[in-house]
Design a protein around this motif. Sequence first.
Motif, PDB file in Angstrom:
ATOM      1  N   VAL A  18       0.717  -1.346  -0.014  1.00  0.00           N
ATOM      2  CA  VAL A  18       0.023  -0.124   0.046  1.00  0.00           C
ATOM      3  C   VAL A  18       0.951   1.294  -0.054  1.00  0.00           C
ATOM      4  O   VAL A  18       0.497   2.146  -0.853  1.00  0.00           O
ATOM      5  N   VAL A  19       1.791   1.240   0.862  1.00  0.00           N
ATOM      6  CA  VAL A  19       2.635   2.258   0.920  1.00  0.00           C
ATOM      7  C   VAL A  19       3.424   2.606  -0.633  1.00  0.00           C
ATOM      8  O   VAL A  19       3.661   3.675  -1.017  1.00  0.00           O
ATOM      9  N   TRP A  20       3.869   1.597  -1.059  1.00  0.00           N
ATOM     10  CA  TRP A  20       4.426   1.319  -2.259  1.00  0.00           C
ATOM     11  C   TRP A  20       3.636   2.160  -3.387  1.00  0.00           C
ATOM     12  O   TRP A  20       3.920   3.272  -4.061  1.00  0.00           O
ATOM     13  N   ALA A  21       2.223   1.714  -3.465  1.00  0.00           N
ATOM     14  CA  ALA A  21       1.508   2.159  -4.485  1.00  0.00           C
ATOM     15  C   ALA A  21       1.061   3.824  -4.242  1.00  0.00           C
ATOM     16  O   ALA A  21       1.221   4.633  -5.394  1.00  0.00           O
ATOM     17  N   LEU A  22       0.907   4.033  -2.816  1.00  0.00           N
ATOM     18  CA  LEU A  22       0.687   5.779  -2.549  1.00  0.00           C
ATOM     19  C   LEU A  22       1.991   6.483  -2.953  1.00  0.00           C
ATOM     20  O   LEU A  22       1.713   7.577  -3.363  1.00  0.00           O
ATOM     21  N   ALA A  38      11.373   6.722  -1.611  1.00  0.00           N
ATOM     22  CA  ALA A  38      10.413   6.183  -0.530  1.00  0.00           C
ATOM     23  C   ALA A  38       9.742   4.954  -1.325  1.00  0.00           C
ATOM     24  O   ALA A  38       9.352   3.899  -0.680  1.00  0.00           O
ATOM     25  N   SER A  39       9.182   5.058  -2.569  1.00  0.00           N
ATOM     26  CA  SER A  39       8.570   4.135  -3.345  1.00  0.00           C
ATOM     27  C   SER A  39       9.790   3.052  -3.501  1.00  0.00           C
ATOM     28  O   SER A  39       9.313   1.689  -3.310  1.00  0.00           O
ATOM     29  N   LEU A  40      10.831   3.073  -3.659  1.00  0.00           N
ATOM     30  CA  LEU A  40      11.626   2.190  -4.008  1.00  0.00           C
ATOM     31  C   LEU A  40      11.998   1.316  -2.557  1.00  0.00           C
ATOM     32  O   LEU A  40      12.349   0.201  -2.600  1.00  0.00           O
ATOM     33  N   ALA A  41      12.175   2.120  -1.644  1.00  0.00           N
ATOM     34  CA  ALA A  41      12.366   1.567  -0.314  1.00  0.00           C
ATOM     35  C   ALA A  41      11.160   0.713   0.279  1.00  0.00           C
ATOM     36  O   ALA A  41      11.397  -0.538   0.698  1.00  0.00           O
ATOM     37  N   ALA A  64      -2.298 -14.313  -3.107  1.00  0.00           N
ATOM     38  CA  ALA A  64      -3.569 -13.833  -3.073  1.00  0.00           C
ATOM     39  C   ALA A  64      -3.932 -13.084  -2.001  1.00  0.00           C
ATOM     40  O   ALA A  64      -4.565 -12.085  -1.776  1.00  0.00           O
ATOM     41  N   VAL A  65      -3.187 -13.279  -0.668  1.00  0.00           N
ATOM     42  CA  VAL A  65      -3.231 -12.543   0.671  1.00  0.00           C
ATOM     43  C   VAL A  65      -2.575 -11.274   0.324  1.00  0.00           C
ATOM     44  O   VAL A  65      -3.142  -9.932   0.739  1.00  0.00           O
ATOM     45  N   TRP A  66      -1.468 -10.955  -0.085  1.00  0.00           N
ATOM     46  CA  TRP A  66      -0.328 -10.081  -0.401  1.00  0.00           C
ATOM     47  C   TRP A  66      -1.282  -8.895  -1.383  1.00  0.00           C
ATOM     48  O   TRP A  66      -1.405  -8.081  -1.077  1.00  0.00           O
ATOM     49  N   THR A  67      -1.715  -9.507  -2.430  1.00  0.00           N
ATOM     50  CA  THR A  67      -2.194  -8.727  -3.586  1.00  0.00           C
ATOM     51  C   THR A  67      -3.838  -8.155  -3.092  1.00  0.00           C
ATOM     52  O   THR A  67      -4.045  -7.160  -3.287  1.00  0.00           O
ATOM     53  N   GLY A  68      -4.479  -8.934  -2.518  1.00  0.00           N
ATOM     54  CA  GLY A  68      -5.843  -8.676  -2.007  1.00  0.00           C
ATOM     55  C   GLY A  68      -5.783  -7.748  -0.878  1.00  0.00           C
ATOM     56  O   GLY A  68      -6.278  -6.328  -0.705  1.00  0.00           O
ATOM     57  N   LEU A  69      -4.698  -7.703   0.161  1.00  0.00           N
ATOM     58  CA  LEU A  69      -4.873  -6.603   1.347  1.00  0.00           C
ATOM     59  C   LEU A  69      -4.129  -5.151   0.696  1.00  0.00           C
ATOM     60  O   LEU A  69      -4.611  -4.267   1.016  1.00  0.00           O
ATOM     61  N   THR A  74      -5.015  -0.068  -0.527  1.00  0.00           N
ATOM     62  CA  THR A  74      -4.823   1.285  -1.616  1.00  0.00           C
ATOM     63  C   THR A  74      -6.115   1.857  -2.082  1.00  0.00           C
ATOM     64  O   THR A  74      -6.150   2.907  -2.224  1.00  0.00           O
ATOM     65  N   VAL A  75      -7.148   1.024  -2.319  1.00  0.00           N
ATOM     66  CA  VAL A  75      -8.328   1.587  -2.460  1.00  0.00           C
ATOM     67  C   VAL A  75      -8.761   2.591  -1.610  1.00  0.00           C
ATOM     68  O   VAL A  75      -9.360   3.794  -1.597  1.00  0.00           O
ATOM     69  N   LEU A  76      -8.801   2.240  -0.212  1.00  0.00           N
ATOM     70  CA  LEU A  76      -9.313   2.964   0.783  1.00  0.00           C
ATOM     71  C   LEU A  76      -8.413   4.169   1.034  1.00  0.00           C
ATOM     72  O   LEU A  76      -8.925   5.261   1.309  1.00  0.00           O
ATOM     73  N   LEU A  77      -7.245   4.016   1.047  1.00  0.00           N
ATOM     74  CA  LEU A  77      -6.454   5.398   1.332  1.00  0.00           C
ATOM     75  C   LEU A  77      -6.242   6.283   0.000  1.00  0.00           C
ATOM     76  O   LEU A  77      -6.126   7.234   0.043  1.00  0.00           O
ATOM     77  N   GLY A  78      -6.517   5.600  -0.916  1.00  0.00           N
ATOM     78  CA  GLY A  78      -6.667   6.419  -2.400  1.00  0.00           C
ATOM     79  C   GLY A  78      -7.726   7.091  -2.095  1.00  0.00           C
ATOM     80  O   GLY A  78      -7.805   8.273  -2.593  1.00  0.00           O
TER      81      GLY A  78
END
Length: 109
Positions: A18-22, A38-41, A64-69, A74-78
């Motif tokens: 989530v941090v990476w996407a944001l 920050a994204s690369l870290a 599945a868990v990693w991508t799902g969560l 990401t949707v919620l924080l976006g």
Amino acid sequence: MTPSMAWIALVAAAGLDVVWALTMKRADGFRHLGWTLASLAALAGLVLLLGRSLRVLPVGTAYAVWTGLGAAGTVLLGAALFGETLTLARLAWIALIVLGVIGLRFQEV
């Protein structure tokens, strides 16, 4: 690594996803150096934690868990941070993703 620690590492990897996407969004096509770093870290951290969890957990479950969560967070924080649209229908689908993750947690190791 115990199964419980593997699940903790996996959930932490999803959080870093989530941090990476944001931070990718904030990096604006790598035009902002600080956000890019920050994204690369975050990316390096999530790969490390995901890899550790895979020592114990089945790859299909972990992925599945990693991508799902990661997607749900990401949707919620976006929506919260960037004003992206969040409808009742989107919330319902996100809830199904989270329910699937919970189901996988209690189905596997």
